[in-house]
Enzyme design. Structure first.
Site, short mmCIF file in Angstrom:
data_model
loop_
_atom_site.label_atom_id
_atom_site.label_comp_id
_atom_site.label_asym_id
_atom_site.label_seq_id
_atom_site.Cartn_x
_atom_site.Cartn_y
_atom_site.Cartn_z
N LYS A 117 25.53 25.73 2.91
CA LYS A 117 26.84 25.10 3.00
C LYS A 117 27.90 26.08 3.47
O LYS A 117 28.83 25.68 4.18
CB LYS A 117 27.25 24.48 1.65
N LYS A 200 14.52 15.23 6.76
CA LYS A 200 14.71 14.17 5.78
C LYS A 200 15.86 13.23 6.18
O LYS A 200 16.86 13.68 6.74
CB LYS A 200 15.04 14.86 4.44
N LYS A 203 22.43 11.11 4.44
CA LYS A 203 23.71 10.46 4.74
C LYS A 203 24.61 11.36 5.57
O LYS A 203 25.58 10.91 6.15
CB LYS A 203 24.39 10.05 3.45
#
Ligand code: TRP
Length: 335
Positions: A117, A200, A203
């Site tokens: 992140k 994967k 969203k």
């Protein structure tokens, strides 16, 4: 009234930072009402965690209620399970502070999610992003949770939660329950991105890479039609060489409650067009009743507020017990 807990406690949380996907449904939501039978469950909207990246305030607020509505639409019973927003239970932030003092800089800087992140949000590497796992540990430990269902991406966070709990217990005695990962009885199918079936479904991917749980029928058909396949034309399971086709088969099997082999047998000799039609219609058949119920619930703001208020009160009652014990153990002055 205070909550009495008898059965093992299961704790689950999701950040209300985006829409829930078909991957979330297959991997988690569709099993929630089964969990409710064996565990005392808490389902948390982790809105405080969501703040570690910039959120649009109105959207965050709206999504928090929407996640609750989706959970109920998937069959959770808010009388049984505790469905609540993290920010409504101040004990999360309070325990997180204490646990911060039992967590090392070194172990936090080794977290892969923090490293990822900070690379993705290089302009906003805030302290919240760094201490994210400590708040998550507080979430879990406040409720003396026995099990936590986590995907591969959250395993390391559960590990550090266990380390923190063990460290705390090592100093003060058995105060905190050390949680175990929840392993589903049937191995959960891994649902992959539609346009990059080697990663994967998420969203946070491209809009066309995932099916949202609230996509309408036409959107679902369009996205599935565009899903990446391959050029050999045969419908069979081969995750190595045919990840796209395998993913569509997996989705069909999950939606129909059958095996991948049964899907392949049914569609044998047909083309990818048929596979895609079958996948899209299977998804629509499962999602549309959920969506209908969801729409009814989001329109009923008073009801959702009641659910969240009741959830917060019950959660807070439980959280208070742990927090009191912890405060006492570490030596905070008791009135
Ligand atoms: N970090 C989790 C995620 O992004 C969400 C989460 C917050 C969580 N608190 C938790 C998950 C406690 C399990 C237990 O998916």
């Amino acid at each position: 009234m205070s909550e009495t807990i008898r059965r093992p406690v299961l704790y689950s949380a999701v950040q209300p930072s985006g829409t829930l996907t078909l991957g979330n449904y297959i991997g988690a939501l569709r099993n929630f009402k089964l969990l409710e039978k064996d565990y005392d469950c808490l389902f948390c909207m982790a809105d405080l965690h969501a703040l570690t990246v910039r959120q649009e305030p109105a959207a965050l607020r709206r999504r928090t209620a929407e996640v609750a509505a989706l959970y109920i639409a998937c069959g959770l019973d808010p009388e049984k399970s505790i469905i609540y927003a993290q920010s409504h239970v101040p004990q999360h932030a309070e325990l997180a502070w204490i646990l911060n003092c039992f967590t090392y800089m070194g172990e936090l800087s080794r977290m892969t999610q923090f490293k990822d992140k900070s690379a993705r949000h290089a302009d906003n590497i805030n302290a919240g992003l760094f201490t994210y796992p400590v708040l998550m540990a507080a979430d879990i430990l406040l409720y003396q949770a026995n099990v936590v269902p986590v995907g591969a991406d959250q395993k390391q966070h559960l590990e550090i939660c266990r380390d923190i709990a063990n460290r705390f217990n090592g100093i003060y005695g058995n105060v905190l329950t050390v949680p175990e990962p929840y392993i589903a009885k049937s191995a959960a199918a891994r649902i992959m991105s539609l346009n990059d079936p080697t990663s994967k479904m998420s969203k946070s991917g491209e809009p066309d890479s995932f099916i949202s749980m609230v996509d309408d029928a036409d959107t679902i058909r369009r996205k599935i039609r565009r899903a990446v396949t391959d050029s050999d034309g045969e419908i069979r399971v081969d995750p190595e060489n045919k990840p796209g086709v395998t993913n569509l088969i997996t989705i069909c099997a999950a939606m129909r409650g059958c095996t991948a082999d049964e899907v392949c047998a049914l569609l044998a000799g047909k083309g990818y067009g048929a596979l895609k039609d079958y996948a899209a219609e299977s998804i629509i058949e499962v999602l549309s009743p959920i969506q209908e119920e969801y729409k009814r619930l989001v329109a009923d703001k008073a009801y959702l507020n009641d659910v969240l208020k009741n959830g917060a009160e019950r959660a807070s009652g439980l959280a208070m017990r742990t927090l009191r014990k912890v405060y006492k153990k570490v030596g905070l002055y008791q009135l």
